[in-house]
Design a protein around this motif. Structure first.
Motif, short mmCIF file in Angstrom:
data_model
loop_
_atom_site.label_atom_id
_atom_site.label_comp_id
_atom_site.label_asym_id
_atom_site.label_seq_id
_atom_site.Cartn_x
_atom_site.Cartn_y
_atom_site.Cartn_z
N HIS A 223 38.73 43.74 44.81
CA HIS A 223 39.99 43.01 44.82
C HIS A 223 40.97 43.67 45.79
O HIS A 223 41.98 44.23 45.40
CB HIS A 223 40.61 42.97 43.41
CG HIS A 223 39.78 42.23 42.42
ND1 HIS A 223 39.72 42.56 41.09
CD2 HIS A 223 38.96 41.14 42.57
CE1 HIS A 223 38.92 41.72 40.46
NE2 HIS A 223 38.44 40.85 41.33
N GLY A 224 40.65 43.62 47.06
CA GLY A 224 41.53 44.24 48.05
C GLY A 224 40.90 44.18 49.42
O GLY A 224 39.78 43.69 49.60
N SER A 228 44.22 48.20 50.89
CA SER A 228 45.30 47.57 50.13
C SER A 228 44.69 46.86 48.93
O SER A 228 43.77 46.04 49.08
CB SER A 228 46.06 46.57 51.00
OG SER A 228 47.04 45.89 50.23
N ASP A 230 44.74 44.23 45.94
CA ASP A 230 45.41 42.98 45.58
C ASP A 230 45.59 42.83 44.07
O ASP A 230 46.53 42.18 43.62
CB ASP A 230 44.60 41.78 46.10
CG ASP A 230 44.51 41.76 47.61
OD1 ASP A 230 45.44 42.27 48.26
OD2 ASP A 230 43.50 41.25 48.14
N ARG A 231 44.67 43.40 43.30
CA ARG A 231 44.74 43.28 41.85
C ARG A 231 44.54 44.65 41.20
O ARG A 231 43.75 45.46 41.68
CB ARG A 231 43.65 42.35 41.32
CG ARG A 231 43.78 40.91 41.69
CD ARG A 231 42.88 40.09 40.76
NE ARG A 231 42.19 39.03 41.45
CZ ARG A 231 41.19 38.32 40.94
NH1 ARG A 231 40.76 38.62 39.71
NH2 ARG A 231 40.62 37.36 41.61
#
Length: 334
Positions: A223-224, A228, A230-231
């Protein structure tokens, strides 16, 4: 001498034993997915022991047949008889597990993990956010203290609440409160249904599933992108993925923080998992973490920064003697 009391239960499926001393309820013994747990109800485990060991740190402490539970001087021995052919006896799957971790180059280890007979988890504090070690520890502790039979959504919710409590007003104003990734894998044994592996995933950790005859399959999605995330638990987007997988004897489940894949790369991790597929879980976890540490400490790894690396390896076995859940082993370069 402590008094000993024999307790007989006719059916284990919904069994609950409550233990009272001087009208103060100390604990109860409950069955979740065919596994016995001591459920602390006082908020303090100081006066309760299993085989002489305090049960602090657990709201639900796994029990094995023959364990002796002591409550303020009174002792109860756990004894269970199964009805011949009962599904509870025939279909109980368990984890045989091992775990290892190593701190990265930035200092304190911000990973946390849990390994127990029916549930394993890994969390990794999110970089660039304050108190990452506290966030990962809070998430794992929330899962550890949750009801083992609660829906995974509930356990994830407990983790979110635990991490949210760490945030200060200044954290909230800055938009960078404590946050962590979280991966959970749980065995579900339910009468009348085939065993199941339930997986909950949020962040950039990884969960692999392997059998003795197949290569490890990565079953989670990062998730990124480009460093970075995202979640994550504590981030604005805290959604998690849920993946049910049929549970079978012989499966191997591997959970890792992102430090392993960062250090070794997907191809090397795949090669090592294949090479170590018949190595016991504890030694497998040790070897994977050592491979990451040794590579980045070698000349070939010059210029690269070692992130925290944590690995939990859990083999699915049938009705095996229960391992006591224990802290993960800290690994150092040879």
């Amino acid at each position: 001498m402590a008094a000993r009391t024999d307790l007989t239960i006719g059916s284990i499926a919904d069994a609950v034993i409550r233990v009272d001393t001087s009208h103060d309820r100390l604990a109860e013994i409950v069955v979740r997915y065919g596994l016995w747990y001591l459920h602390e109800t006082t908020g303090s485990a100081a006066s309760t022991r299993i085989n002489g060991n305090p049960v602090s740190g657990w709201s639900f402490a796994p029990l094995e047949v023959g364990d002796v539970i002591t409550f303020r001087g009174s002792a109860v021995r756990v004894e269970v008889e199964y009805i011949d052919g009962s599904l509870e006896r025939a279909e109980r799957l368990r984890f045989r597990f091992g775990a290892a971790t190593a701190a990265g180059d930035h200092g304190a280890n911000e990973d946390a993990s849990l390994a127990s007979p029916v549930l394993v988890a890994v969390a990794d504090g999110v970089g660039g956010h304050p108190r990452g070690a506290d966030a990962s520890a809070a998430a794992v502790e929330a899962v550890r203290n949750g009801d083992p039979a609660a829906p995974l959504d509930d356990l994830i919710g407990r983790a979110r609440d635990g991490v949210a409590e760490l945030a200060t007003p200044a954290d909230r104003r800055s938009g960078r409160a404590p946050a962590t990734t979280l991966d959970i894998v749980r065995i579900v044994n339910v009468a009348g249904a085939p065993p199941l592996l339930e997986i909950a995933h949020v962040g950039d950790g990884a969960v692999f599933i392997q059998t003795p005859d197949t290569r490890a399959q990565l079953v989670t999605t990062e998730h990124g992108h480009e460093n970075s995330l995202d979640r994550g638990i504590g981030l604005q987007d805290q959604r998690h993925d849920y993946l049910p997988v049929d549970g079978r004897v012989g499966q191997r489940v591997i959970l890792t923080s992102d430090g392993l894949l960062k250090a070794l790369g997907a191809d090397t991790v795949d090669h090592l998992l294949n090479e170590l597929r018949r190595t016991p879980p504890r030694q497998t976890a040790d070897q994977l973490v050592l491979a990451a540490v040794d590579l980045l400490r070698s000349e070939a790894g010059a210029g690269h920064v070692l992130d925290d690396v944590t690995v939990v390896v859990a083999d699915v076995v049938l009705d095996a003697p229960l391992q006591p859940a224990a802290p993960i082993e800290r690994v150092h370069s040879r």
